[in-house]
Design a protein around this motif. Structure first.
Motif: not given
Length: 397
Positions: A3-5, A29-34, A62-72, A75-78
């Motif tokens: 997993n790559f954010i 590949v997992l993107g986070i943006g606004d 907000e970004v922290y919660r986004a990462v937490a959701f993607l981990i949920f 799974g773990p982010i590499d």
């Protein structure tokens, strides 16, 4: 599947290509943006497995919660990365918070972001650096200037690019700066170095060894371009000078760089300077633990007949690459500033150099300060051809 954010994959606009190559290499590949998903380019949408929109990337929670959701969900982010100077500290904070160990952590930030802290690591690498002083008030600045003489350069100790960077040549200019500077920003003052900027750009593997190396040259001061609203020029070298390669590799070892795309900046002295060296010598400027900004990765591709987006993604996925440079050329960037009376029109430039052109477009306002408003990127086999191109594109009445 790893997993790559990717933080802010939509800006700069060319960074979707990093995502494309990651996905081709089998990464999730997992993107986070606004930016709203429907406004993303089709190329970027096709390069992501999932996209999480936040209201504002500036809001850490907000970004922290986004990462937490993607981990949920996944799974773990590499890996977590933006390849962007602006988010370098944020990236490290998120990696530390979520125990993502494949990149710089919060404790690493001072030595890679604060210009004053960089000096000791250049010293360990055996690379000379300009004398410096942290600005406190008038008296201590005058003491430092009595040692090094005018002019001096002042800039934020933790800053991006050449913003809020000034050349001071007199006590009056010093006093004006002290009266106008932001009170809550720490500034570093350095002796002025008469030089052009030479860079070392490389993709470094997990053992600290380069998988690919090149460099660029900025004959004009970025500080002057920004402050004087001047035209902008720089170019990717056809062949990386051996002294730049040696300094870049030494700096990478000293700073402990692993598994990154880096852009290290050096001065090449234009004249002898006491304490630094002889004309032509390489002197430390600063390190940037990300790719050179704007469209430079594309220019690197044009100059080296390679795909550095893939080289980087191969490093992430396999810690090696099979790609090697092909036919090498100079790749020149010329950024015209709006409002100037140029000798040759856009149409005339395109008529003469159309066969050389690789990119021609308007520059986003957020990047125009350092890069100009209208850009031309072109390849040339010889330095003489490139110099003539610059004369023609930037000639003013």
């Amino acid at each position: 599947m790893k997993n790559f954010i990717f933080i802010s994959p939509n800006f700069p606009t060319n960074y979707w290509q990093f995502c494309r190559e990651l996905k081709k290499n089998g990464m999730n590949v997992l993107g986070i943006g606004d930016q709203p998903y429907e406004e993303l380019s089709e190329d970027l949408k096709g390069s992501l497995n999932e996209y999480y929109k936040v209201g504002n990337l500036e809001h850490y929670d907000e970004v922290y919660r986004a990462v937490a959701f993607l981990i949920f969900k996944h799974g773990p982010i590499d890996w977590l990365e933006s390849n962007n100077e602006y988010w370098l500290e944020r990236d490290a904070k998120l990696r530390t918070a979520f125990h993502i160990m494949s990149g710089f952590q919060e404790e690493d930030i001072p030595r890679i972001k604060f210009k004053s802290r960089m000096k000791e690591y250049y010293q360990k690498a055996g690379i000379p650096a300009a004398r410096w002083h942290i600005v406190e008030g008038l008296d201590d600045c005058l003491d430092f200037i009595r040692e090094v003489g005018y002019p001096v350069v002042v800039k934020p100790d933790n800053g991006v690019g050449a913003s809020h960077t000034y050349k001071l040549s007199s006590d009056e200019e010093l006093q004006a700066f002290l009266g106008e500077k932001e009170a809550d920003v720490s500034y570093i003052m350095e002796e002025f170095v008469c030089a052009e900027v030479n860079s070392y750009d490389a993709v470094i593997d997990s053992k600290g060894e380069p998988l690919f190396e090149t460099g660029n040259v900025t004959p004009m001061s970025i500080m002057d371009i920004v402050n004087n609203m001047d035209n902008s020029i720089y170019y990717i070298v056809k062949d990386l000078p051996e002294d730049t390669r040696k300094a870049g590799r030494a700096a990478a070892k000293s700073f402990g760089v692993k598994s990154r795309f880096v852009h290290f900046e050096f001065f090449r002295l234009l004249k002898d300077q006491v304490g630094l060296g002889k004309a032509g010598d390489v002197v430390a400027l600063e390190v940037n633990m990300r790719p050179c900004g704007g469209f430079t990765p594309d220019m690197i591709d044009f100059a080296n007949s390679i795909d550095v987006y893939k080289v980087w993604a191969d490093m992430i996925a396999f810690d090696k690459t099979e790609l090697v440079p092909g036919d090498r050329k100079f790749c020149a960037y010329a950024g015209r500033r709006d409002g100037k009376d140029f000798v040759y029109s856009h149409e005339q430039i395109m008529e003469k150099y159309g066969a050389n052109m690789k990119m021609v477009q308007r520059i986003p306002d957020v990047l125009a300060g350092a890069m100009g408003n209208q850009m031309y990127v072109a390849n040339f086999s010889t330095r003489e051809e490139m110099d003539q191109f610059y004369q023609d594109v930037l000639a003013c009445r």
